[in-house]
Design a protein around this motif. Structure first.
Motif, PDB file in Angstrom:
ATOM      1  N   VAL A  96       0.844  -1.214  -0.138  1.00 42.91           N
ATOM      2  CA  VAL A  96      -0.181  -0.062   0.023  1.00 42.91           C
ATOM      3  C   VAL A  96       0.924   1.149  -0.037  1.00 42.91           C
ATOM      4  CG1 VAL A  96      -2.026   1.188   1.287  1.00 42.91           C
ATOM      5  CG2 VAL A  96      -1.975  -1.246   1.223  1.00 42.91           C
ATOM      6  N   TYR A  97       0.485   2.164  -0.832  1.00 45.25           N
ATOM      7  CA  TYR A  97       1.235   3.407  -1.007  1.00 45.25           C
ATOM      8  C   TYR A  97       0.495   4.546  -0.882  1.00 45.25           C
ATOM      9  CZ  TYR A  97       4.826   0.130  -3.036  1.00 45.25           C
ATOM     10  OH  TYR A  97       5.886  -0.717  -3.066  1.00 45.25           O
ATOM     11  N   ILE A  98       1.029   5.606  -0.485  1.00 44.71           N
ATOM     12  CA  ILE A  98       0.466   6.987  -0.298  1.00 44.71           C
ATOM     13  C   ILE A  98       0.806   7.567  -1.741  1.00 44.71           C
ATOM     14  CG2 ILE A  98       0.552   9.413   0.745  1.00 44.71           C
ATOM     15  CD1 ILE A  98       1.309   7.782   3.325  1.00 44.71           C
ATOM     16  N   VAL A  99       0.155   8.396  -2.231  1.00 45.35           N
ATOM     17  CA  VAL A  99       0.235   9.153  -3.613  1.00 45.35           C
ATOM     18  C   VAL A  99       0.315  10.530  -3.368  1.00 45.35           C
ATOM     19  CG1 VAL A  99      -0.446   8.953  -5.857  1.00 45.35           C
ATOM     20  CG2 VAL A  99      -0.676   7.068  -4.787  1.00 45.35           C
ATOM     21  N   LYS A 100       1.031  11.231  -3.873  1.00 48.37           N
ATOM     22  CA  LYS A 100       1.175  12.544  -3.931  1.00 48.37           C
ATOM     23  C   LYS A 100       1.329  13.049  -5.600  1.00 48.37           C
ATOM     24  CE  LYS A 100       1.149  15.379  -1.603  1.00 48.37           C
ATOM     25  NZ  LYS A 100       0.115  16.182  -1.103  1.00 48.37           N
ATOM     26  N   ILE A 101       0.842  14.024  -6.029  1.00 51.86           N
ATOM     27  CA  ILE A 101       0.495  14.446  -7.605  1.00 51.86           C
ATOM     28  C   ILE A 101       1.522  15.541  -7.440  1.00 51.86           C
ATOM     29  CG2 ILE A 101      -0.820  14.976  -9.368  1.00 51.86           C
ATOM     30  CD1 ILE A 101      -3.039  13.417  -8.115  1.00 51.86           C
ATOM     31  N   SER A 102       2.320  15.739  -8.564  1.00 50.14           N
ATOM     32  CA  SER A 102       3.057  16.894  -8.545  1.00 50.14           C
ATOM     33  C   SER A 102       2.541  18.157  -8.951  1.00 50.14           C
ATOM     34  CB  SER A 102       4.134  16.583  -9.819  1.00 50.14           C
ATOM     35  OG  SER A 102       3.260  16.448 -10.859  1.00 50.14           O
ATOM     36  N   LYS A 103       2.903  18.989  -8.437  1.00 53.64           N
ATOM     37  CA  LYS A 103       2.244  20.334  -8.571  1.00 53.64           C
ATOM     38  C   LYS A 103       3.302  21.285  -9.180  1.00 53.64           C
ATOM     39  CE  LYS A 103      -1.043  20.279  -5.056  1.00 53.64           C
ATOM     40  NZ  LYS A 103      -0.978  18.679  -4.833  1.00 53.64           N
ATOM     41  N   SER A 104       2.949  22.177 -10.338  1.00 52.66           N
ATOM     42  CA  SER A 104       4.066  23.036 -11.176  1.00 52.66           C
ATOM     43  C   SER A 104       4.441  24.314 -10.295  1.00 52.66           C
ATOM     44  CB  SER A 104       3.304  23.510 -12.507  1.00 52.66           C
ATOM     45  OG  SER A 104       1.977  24.197 -12.040  1.00 52.66           O
ATOM     46  N   ARG A 105       3.664  24.492  -9.189  1.00 51.19           N
ATOM     47  CA  ARG A 105       4.029  25.631  -8.441  1.00 51.19           C
ATOM     48  C   ARG A 105       5.096  25.037  -7.276  1.00 51.19           C
ATOM     49  NH1 ARG A 105      -0.924  24.692  -7.002  1.00 51.19           N
ATOM     50  NH2 ARG A 105      -1.492  24.597  -4.848  1.00 51.19           N
ATOM     51  N   GLU A 109      13.004  19.080  -5.220  1.00 46.70           N
ATOM     52  CA  GLU A 109      14.514  19.163  -5.326  1.00 46.70           C
ATOM     53  C   GLU A 109      14.762  17.756  -5.076  1.00 46.70           C
ATOM     54  OE1 GLU A 109      18.295  21.062  -3.459  1.00 46.70           O
ATOM     55  OE2 GLU A 109      16.593  22.179  -3.365  1.00 46.70           O
ATOM     56  N   TRP A 110      15.178  17.062  -6.022  1.00 40.45           N
ATOM     57  CA  TRP A 110      15.583  15.786  -5.926  1.00 40.45           C
ATOM     58  C   TRP A 110      17.017  15.438  -5.498  1.00 40.45           C
ATOM     59  CZ3 TRP A 110      11.629  12.748  -5.283  1.00 40.45           C
ATOM     60  CH2 TRP A 110      10.568  13.074  -6.011  1.00 40.45           C
ATOM     61  N   THR A 111      17.101  15.939  -4.143  1.00 42.93           N
ATOM     62  CA  THR A 111      18.386  15.448  -3.449  1.00 42.93           C
ATOM     63  C   THR A 111      17.693  14.933  -1.975  1.00 42.93           C
ATOM     64  OG1 THR A 111      18.312  17.866  -2.392  1.00 42.93           O
ATOM     65  CG2 THR A 111      19.423  17.455  -4.238  1.00 42.93           C
ATOM     66  N   GLY A 112      18.852  14.599  -1.200  1.00 44.01           N
ATOM     67  CA  GLY A 112      18.251  13.980   0.036  1.00 44.01           C
ATOM     68  C   GLY A 112      17.705  14.772   1.019  1.00 44.01           C
ATOM     69  N   SER A 113      18.081  16.093   1.118  1.00 46.04           N
ATOM     70  CA  SER A 113      17.250  17.181   1.840  1.00 46.04           C
ATOM     71  C   SER A 113      16.077  17.544   1.277  1.00 46.04           C
ATOM     72  CB  SER A 113      18.322  18.257   2.158  1.00 46.04           C
ATOM     73  OG  SER A 113      18.617  19.031   1.082  1.00 46.04           O
ATOM     74  N   GLY A 114      15.927  17.573  -0.267  1.00 45.37           N
ATOM     75  CA  GLY A 114      14.725  18.091  -0.840  1.00 45.37           C
ATOM     76  C   GLY A 114      13.758  16.942  -0.711  1.00 45.37           C
ATOM     77  N   VAL A 115      13.963  15.736  -0.688  1.00 49.60           N
ATOM     78  CA  VAL A 115      13.207  14.760  -0.580  1.00 49.60           C
ATOM     79  C   VAL A 115      12.672  14.618   0.720  1.00 49.60           C
ATOM     80  CG1 VAL A 115      12.896  12.291  -0.415  1.00 49.60           C
ATOM     81  CG2 VAL A 115      13.854  13.387  -2.393  1.00 49.60           C
ATOM     82  N   ARG A 116      13.637  14.787   1.975  1.00 47.63           N
ATOM     83  CA  ARG A 116      13.197  14.991   3.373  1.00 47.63           C
ATOM     84  C   ARG A 116      12.227  16.004   3.657  1.00 47.63           C
ATOM     85  NH1 ARG A 116      17.885  17.314   5.968  1.00 47.63           N
ATOM     86  NH2 ARG A 116      16.773  19.122   5.210  1.00 47.63           N
ATOM     87  N   ASP A 117      12.664  17.121   3.162  1.00 48.12           N
ATOM     88  CA  ASP A 117      11.714  18.255   3.658  1.00 48.12           C
ATOM     89  C   ASP A 117      10.280  18.052   2.857  1.00 48.12           C
ATOM     90  OD1 ASP A 117      14.068  19.120   4.855  1.00 48.12           O
ATOM     91  OD2 ASP A 117      14.287  20.917   3.215  1.00 48.12           O
ATOM     92  N   ARG A 118      10.180  17.506   1.795  1.00 48.81           N
ATOM     93  CA  ARG A 118       8.795  17.465   1.248  1.00 48.81           C
ATOM     94  C   ARG A 118       8.285  16.345   1.323  1.00 48.81           C
ATOM     95  NH1 ARG A 118       7.776  20.573  -3.569  1.00 48.81           N
ATOM     96  NH2 ARG A 118       5.615  19.459  -3.090  1.00 48.81           N
ATOM     97  N   MET A 119       8.775  14.874   1.786  1.00 50.20           N
ATOM     98  CA  MET A 119       8.011  13.733   1.595  1.00 50.20           C
ATOM     99  C   MET A 119       8.175  13.022   3.077  1.00 50.20           C
ATOM    100  SD  MET A 119       7.233  13.560  -1.444  1.00 50.20           S
ATOM    101  CE  MET A 119       7.617  14.648  -2.807  1.00 50.20           C
TER     102      MET A 119
END
Length: 160
Positions: A96-105, A109-119
């Motif tokens: 089972v997965y949670i799904v988030k959809i991209s938003k243009s605004r 940032e696909w870095t370790g800290s970017g993923v940490r901060d957003r996901m």
């Protein structure tokens, strides 16, 4: 000789207190964290979105629609309210997965800290889920995000 008995009694009680403290700390460290995480509820209403077709194309079955997760925080004497939104809940091969959809605004940032901060907050909010799917509707791709166990990686603080 009279003063030595006092010292023996004090040392005896000191040892008992020390053993009691060590036992308490050890038990506290070994006990699992209390379960206060919310249970993942499913919204039966699934709204149409281009992300649905991308998920289905990759073999995922959408089993839940948009969820609003209410949050409240106590800061000093003030109560603050907010919410998180989960776009869908999907399943594939009993995972089972949670799904988030991209938003243009709100680019990620696909870095370790970017993923940490957003996901990270989603992964920690529902630890029973197998991960998070980030659906990029512009590129029509899915990124599967999971937390690694500490045994799965080697971290050297000198790398920073």
């Amino acid at each position: 000789m009279e003063g030595q008995y006092d010292k023996v009694v004090i040392v005896f009680f000191g040892l008992i207190v020390l053993i009691w403290i060590v036992y308490g700390v050890r038990k506290w460290l070994q006990d699992p964290a209390p379960e206060h995480m919310p249970e993942l509820l499913l919204n039966e209403e699934i709204q149409e979105h281009p992300a649905l077709y991308i998920l289905e194309r990759e073999g995922y079955e959408v089993i839940g629609g948009k969820l609003k997760v209410p949050l409240s925080f106590q800061v000093n004497q003030n109560t603050l309210y907010s919410r998180l939104f989960i776009d869908y809940v999907a399943e594939k091969e009993d995972e089972v997965y949670i799904v988030k959809i991209s938003k243009s605004r709100m680019k990620v940032e696909w870095t370790g800290s970017g993923v940490r901060d957003r996901m990270l907050l989603y992964l920690l909010l529902y630890p029973a889920c197998d991960g998070l799917l980030y659906v990029d509707t512009e590129e029509e791709t899915i990124k599967r995000i999971t937390l690694l166990d500490e045994d799965d990686y080697l971290y050297d603080p000198g790398d920073e």
